[in-house]
Write a protein that holds these residues in place. Structure first.
Motif, PDB file in Angstrom:
ATOM      1  N   GLU A 141       8.005  -8.344  -6.319  1.00 51.77           N
ATOM      2  CA  GLU A 141       6.820  -8.529  -5.970  1.00 51.77           C
ATOM      3  C   GLU A 141       6.009  -8.627  -4.494  1.00 51.77           C
ATOM      4  O   GLU A 141       6.625  -9.344  -3.844  1.00 51.77           O
ATOM      5  CB  GLU A 141       5.916  -9.292  -7.058  1.00 51.77           C
ATOM      6  CG  GLU A 141       5.906  -9.119  -8.402  1.00 51.77           C
ATOM      7  CD  GLU A 141       5.258  -9.804  -9.101  1.00 51.77           C
ATOM      8  OE1 GLU A 141       3.900  -9.742  -8.990  1.00 51.77           O
ATOM      9  OE2 GLU A 141       5.705 -10.659  -9.896  1.00 51.77           O
ATOM     10  N   ARG A 142       5.300  -7.624  -4.204  1.00 52.80           N
ATOM     11  CA  ARG A 142       4.740  -7.703  -2.731  1.00 52.80           C
ATOM     12  C   ARG A 142       3.429  -7.934  -2.700  1.00 52.80           C
ATOM     13  O   ARG A 142       2.520  -7.234  -3.681  1.00 52.80           O
ATOM     14  CB  ARG A 142       5.387  -6.636  -1.820  1.00 52.80           C
ATOM     15  CG  ARG A 142       6.744  -6.280  -1.779  1.00 52.80           C
ATOM     16  CD  ARG A 142       7.327  -5.141  -1.148  1.00 52.80           C
ATOM     17  NE  ARG A 142       8.526  -4.798  -1.139  1.00 52.80           N
ATOM     18  CZ  ARG A 142       9.328  -5.262   0.008  1.00 52.80           C
ATOM     19  NH1 ARG A 142       8.649  -5.820   1.296  1.00 52.80           N
ATOM     20  NH2 ARG A 142      10.577  -5.193   0.159  1.00 52.80           N
ATOM     21  N   LEU A 143       2.648  -8.136  -1.647  1.00 56.05           N
ATOM     22  CA  LEU A 143       1.075  -7.939  -1.271  1.00 56.05           C
ATOM     23  C   LEU A 143       1.045  -6.422  -1.210  1.00 56.05           C
ATOM     24  O   LEU A 143       1.537  -5.767  -0.511  1.00 56.05           O
ATOM     25  CB  LEU A 143       0.749  -8.779  -0.107  1.00 56.05           C
ATOM     26  CG  LEU A 143       0.985 -10.373  -0.239  1.00 56.05           C
ATOM     27  CD1 LEU A 143       0.476 -10.739   1.158  1.00 56.05           C
ATOM     28  CD2 LEU A 143      -0.106 -10.967  -1.256  1.00 56.05           C
ATOM     29  N   SER A 144      -0.177  -6.077  -2.328  1.00 55.23           N
ATOM     30  CA  SER A 144      -0.544  -4.729  -1.806  1.00 55.23           C
ATOM     31  C   SER A 144      -1.360  -4.638  -0.746  1.00 55.23           C
ATOM     32  O   SER A 144      -1.669  -5.596   0.143  1.00 55.23           O
ATOM     33  CB  SER A 144      -1.674  -4.411  -3.050  1.00 55.23           C
ATOM     34  OG  SER A 144      -2.675  -5.282  -2.765  1.00 55.23           O
ATOM     35  N   PRO A 145      -1.380  -3.342  -0.147  1.00 54.26           N
ATOM     36  CA  PRO A 145      -2.012  -2.879   1.349  1.00 54.26           C
ATOM     37  C   PRO A 145      -3.345  -3.837   1.147  1.00 54.26           C
ATOM     38  O   PRO A 145      -4.022  -4.425   2.215  1.00 54.26           O
ATOM     39  CB  PRO A 145      -2.284  -1.677   1.422  1.00 54.26           C
ATOM     40  CG  PRO A 145      -1.115  -0.942   0.374  1.00 54.26           C
ATOM     41  CD  PRO A 145      -0.786  -2.175  -0.721  1.00 54.26           C
ATOM     42  N   ASP A 146      -4.321  -3.779   0.022  1.00 54.34           N
ATOM     43  CA  ASP A 146      -5.707  -4.318   0.155  1.00 54.34           C
ATOM     44  C   ASP A 146      -5.402  -5.721   0.160  1.00 54.34           C
ATOM     45  O   ASP A 146      -6.324  -6.545   0.873  1.00 54.34           O
ATOM     46  CB  ASP A 146      -6.181  -4.121  -1.216  1.00 54.34           C
ATOM     47  CG  ASP A 146      -6.841  -2.334  -1.248  1.00 54.34           C
ATOM     48  OD1 ASP A 146      -6.845  -1.935  -0.091  1.00 54.34           O
ATOM     49  OD2 ASP A 146      -6.874  -2.344  -2.321  1.00 54.34           O
ATOM     50  N   GLU A 147      -4.488  -6.515  -0.534  1.00 54.57           N
ATOM     51  CA  GLU A 147      -4.227  -7.809  -0.254  1.00 54.57           C
ATOM     52  C   GLU A 147      -3.711  -8.429   1.157  1.00 54.57           C
ATOM     53  O   GLU A 147      -4.101  -9.262   1.622  1.00 54.57           O
ATOM     54  CB  GLU A 147      -3.194  -8.363  -1.460  1.00 54.57           C
ATOM     55  CG  GLU A 147      -3.765  -8.287  -2.686  1.00 54.57           C
ATOM     56  CD  GLU A 147      -2.681  -8.716  -3.674  1.00 54.57           C
ATOM     57  OE1 GLU A 147      -2.775  -9.421  -4.686  1.00 54.57           O
ATOM     58  OE2 GLU A 147      -1.262  -8.328  -3.660  1.00 54.57           O
ATOM     59  N   ILE A 148      -3.012  -7.342   1.788  1.00 57.06           N
ATOM     60  CA  ILE A 148      -2.642  -7.737   3.283  1.00 57.06           C
ATOM     61  C   ILE A 148      -3.859  -7.846   4.163  1.00 57.06           C
ATOM     62  O   ILE A 148      -4.081  -8.300   4.989  1.00 57.06           O
ATOM     63  CB  ILE A 148      -1.611  -6.729   3.646  1.00 57.06           C
ATOM     64  CG1 ILE A 148      -0.397  -6.931   3.056  1.00 57.06           C
ATOM     65  CG2 ILE A 148      -1.109  -6.865   5.265  1.00 57.06           C
ATOM     66  CD1 ILE A 148       0.690  -5.978   3.086  1.00 57.06           C
ATOM     67  N   LEU A 149      -4.683  -6.498   3.882  1.00 50.21           N
ATOM     68  CA  LEU A 149      -5.929  -6.741   4.537  1.00 50.21           C
ATOM     69  C   LEU A 149      -6.906  -7.928   4.344  1.00 50.21           C
ATOM     70  O   LEU A 149      -7.444  -8.294   5.324  1.00 50.21           O
ATOM     71  CB  LEU A 149      -6.597  -5.294   3.959  1.00 50.21           C
ATOM     72  CG  LEU A 149      -8.032  -5.143   4.792  1.00 50.21           C
ATOM     73  CD1 LEU A 149      -8.039  -4.995   6.138  1.00 50.21           C
ATOM     74  CD2 LEU A 149      -8.773  -4.009   4.084  1.00 50.21           C
ATOM     75  N   THR A 150      -6.972  -8.188   3.073  1.00 49.62           N
ATOM     76  CA  THR A 150      -7.771  -9.496   2.853  1.00 49.62           C
ATOM     77  C   THR A 150      -7.181 -10.633   3.558  1.00 49.62           C
ATOM     78  O   THR A 150      -7.843 -11.561   4.082  1.00 49.62           O
ATOM     79  CB  THR A 150      -7.695  -9.741   1.599  1.00 49.62           C
ATOM     80  OG1 THR A 150      -8.395  -8.461   0.747  1.00 49.62           O
ATOM     81  CG2 THR A 150      -8.967 -10.733   0.994  1.00 49.62           C
ATOM     82  N   LEU A 151      -5.892 -10.838   3.364  1.00 50.20           N
ATOM     83  CA  LEU A 151      -4.994 -12.001   3.892  1.00 50.20           C
ATOM     84  C   LEU A 151      -5.472 -12.062   5.373  1.00 50.20           C
ATOM     85  O   LEU A 151      -5.897 -13.251   6.008  1.00 50.20           O
ATOM     86  CB  LEU A 151      -3.717 -11.929   3.861  1.00 50.20           C
ATOM     87  CG  LEU A 151      -2.771 -12.907   4.419  1.00 50.20           C
ATOM     88  CD1 LEU A 151      -3.172 -14.478   3.851  1.00 50.20           C
ATOM     89  CD2 LEU A 151      -1.148 -12.734   4.373  1.00 50.20           C
ATOM     90  N   LEU A 152      -5.294 -10.842   6.158  1.00 49.96           N
ATOM     91  CA  LEU A 152      -5.549 -10.673   7.495  1.00 49.96           C
ATOM     92  C   LEU A 152      -6.880 -11.074   8.004  1.00 49.96           C
ATOM     93  O   LEU A 152      -7.245 -11.902   8.801  1.00 49.96           O
ATOM     94  CB  LEU A 152      -5.155  -9.531   8.418  1.00 49.96           C
ATOM     95  CG  LEU A 152      -3.545  -9.066   8.047  1.00 49.96           C
ATOM     96  CD1 LEU A 152      -3.607  -7.845   8.585  1.00 49.96           C
ATOM     97  CD2 LEU A 152      -2.792 -10.189   8.888  1.00 49.96           C
ATOM     98  N   LEU A 153      -7.829 -10.565   7.323  1.00 43.90           N
ATOM     99  CA  LEU A 153      -9.195 -11.010   7.366  1.00 43.90           C
ATOM    100  C   LEU A 153      -9.734 -12.459   7.101  1.00 43.90           C
ATOM    101  O   LEU A 153     -10.414 -12.987   8.000  1.00 43.90           O
ATOM    102  CB  LEU A 153     -10.090 -10.139   6.529  1.00 43.90           C
ATOM    103  CG  LEU A 153     -10.165  -8.685   6.796  1.00 43.90           C
ATOM    104  CD1 LEU A 153     -11.000  -7.804   5.749  1.00 43.90           C
ATOM    105  CD2 LEU A 153     -11.043  -8.535   8.177  1.00 43.90           C
ATOM    106  N   ALA A 154      -9.068 -13.061   6.057  1.00 46.49           N
ATOM    107  CA  ALA A 154      -9.482 -14.418   5.756  1.00 46.49           C
ATOM    108  C   ALA A 154      -8.763 -15.449   6.749  1.00 46.49           C
ATOM    109  O   ALA A 154      -9.520 -16.177   7.065  1.00 46.49           O
ATOM    110  CB  ALA A 154      -8.727 -14.767   4.347  1.00 46.49           C
ATOM    111  N   LEU A 155      -7.640 -15.142   7.213  1.00 45.09           N
ATOM    112  CA  LEU A 155      -7.241 -15.970   8.547  1.00 45.09           C
ATOM    113  C   LEU A 155      -7.828 -15.649   9.568  1.00 45.09           C
ATOM    114  O   LEU A 155      -8.273 -16.632  10.251  1.00 45.09           O
ATOM    115  CB  LEU A 155      -5.597 -15.267   8.686  1.00 45.09           C
ATOM    116  CG  LEU A 155      -4.584 -15.797   7.758  1.00 45.09           C
ATOM    117  CD1 LEU A 155      -3.246 -15.197   7.970  1.00 45.09           C
ATOM    118  CD2 LEU A 155      -4.266 -16.959   7.563  1.00 45.09           C
ATOM    119  N   GLY A 156      -8.565 -14.467   9.892  1.00 50.99           N
ATOM    120  CA  GLY A 156      -9.144 -14.262  11.288  1.00 50.99           C
ATOM    121  C   GLY A 156     -10.496 -15.172  10.974  1.00 50.99           C
ATOM    122  O   GLY A 156     -10.847 -15.905  11.927  1.00 50.99           O
ATOM    123  N   VAL A 157     -11.243 -15.005   9.931  1.00 54.00           N
ATOM    124  CA  VAL A 157     -12.292 -15.758   9.510  1.00 54.00           C
ATOM    125  C   VAL A 157     -12.309 -17.141   9.626  1.00 54.00           C
ATOM    126  O   VAL A 157     -12.926 -17.934  10.342  1.00 54.00           O
ATOM    127  CB  VAL A 157     -12.941 -15.370   8.377  1.00 54.00           C
ATOM    128  CG1 VAL A 157     -14.284 -16.245   7.907  1.00 54.00           C
ATOM    129  CG2 VAL A 157     -13.407 -14.121   8.056  1.00 54.00           C
TER     130      VAL A 157
END
Length: 293
Positions: A2-18
């Motif tokens: 199982e992998r992170l979906s593109p949407d989950e990767i986007l959310t992960l990067l945004l969450a880390l940035g915030v």
């Protein structure tokens, strides 16, 4: 796999940035009013958590920090790695000679730091069980011990970060506090292991846990410290700088943390002891310390 979906990767990067942006901003503001930066960073966590963001804008909170799926697992893993590495750095800054010199004072501080909150917490949980979270039908004595122990265990990463922010870490006062916090952690988690044994918890038996904890701590500060000191010259001579020593430090830190996790402890302070043993070596170059930091 199982992998992170593109949407989950986007959310992960945004969450880390915030998280990083708000923590940095509030950390700087805390320093402007003569407070440790970690205070502002903790406030950032509260603002982004369920207490504030989750109450005011629950949809945004659910989007950035969902409670289901792969994303919370990824964030939890990153948090664990970050704490392991921070404790490695914090351990490297410990001055063992000062710790040994202040040993009696540190022991007194630690004992009172365990006994006082334990007694007060036990009294509160026993006299006002419903108010402290006890549920009817549960073992009241074990709940009381658990509640008291939870109040007695210190938060080593927060203590270390606070002292660093205030430039008190390498002072005599800082070393007393850190030494007391380490002893507090060891004793507190041993008590916690005893409680887990009383309620049939998983993991090694209580006696084994206590023996392994004390053995690892003593071994890392004696034989382990000697082996690290002897191995550093060879590593510096036969591996590229700074990658060789850097990888060596990381491997030891992760193994130390893995050992703690294997014992079913909720703390990862053994990576701190690895840092103490590594930082005590006179063969560790200042450039390497700065690079790891």
């Amino acid at each position: 796999m199982e992998r992170l979906s593109p949407d989950e990767i986007l959310t992960l990067l945004l969450a880390l940035g915030v998280m990083l942006a708000l923590a940095r901003i509030l950390g700087e503001l805390a320093k402007r009013v003569n407070q440790p930066a970690v205070l502002g960073e903790i406030v950032a966590g509260i603002l982004l958590g369920p207490t504030v963001l989750g109450s005011i804008v629950p949809a945004m909170r659910a989007t950035l920090f969902p409670m289901q799926g792969h994303l919370p697992v990824a964030l939890d893993g990153l948090s664990t790695v970050a704490i392991v590495l921070f404790l490695l750095v914090a351990g490297m800054e410990v001055d063992l000679s000062t710790v040994w010199r202040q040993g009696r004072t540190a022991m007194s501080v630690s004992v009172f730091g365990i006994v006082v909150p334990f007694v007060l917490g036990a009294a509160l949980a026993w006299l006002l069980p419903e108010m402290t979270g006890w549920e009817p039908g549960r073992d009241r004595f074990i709940f009381t011990l658990f509640f008291a122990t939870a109040l007695s265990i210190s938060a080593l990463p927060v203590i270390a970060k606070t002292l660093m922010d205030l430039n008190l870490y390498r002072s005599d006062l800082g070393m007393v506090i850190i030494a007391a916090a380490i002893f507090n952690d060891l004793v507190g988690w041993i008590i916690f292991a005893v409680i887990l044994g009383m309620i049939g918890g998983t993991g090694p038996k209580v006696g084994n846990t206590i023996l392994l904890t004390l053995s690892f701590a003593a071994g890392m500060l004696t034989v382990g410290r000697w082996l690290i000191h002897r191995s550093l010259p060879w590593l510096q001579a036969h591996t590229s700088w700074p990658g060789g020593v850097l990888a060596y430090a990381m491997v030891l830190a992760f193994f130390g943390a893995a050992f703690t996790e294997w014992m079913a402890f909720g703390a990862i302070s053994f990576s701190f002891l690895v840092g103490v043993a590594l930082g005590d070596s006179t063969h560790l170059r200042e450039e390497t310390r700065a690079t790891i930091d």
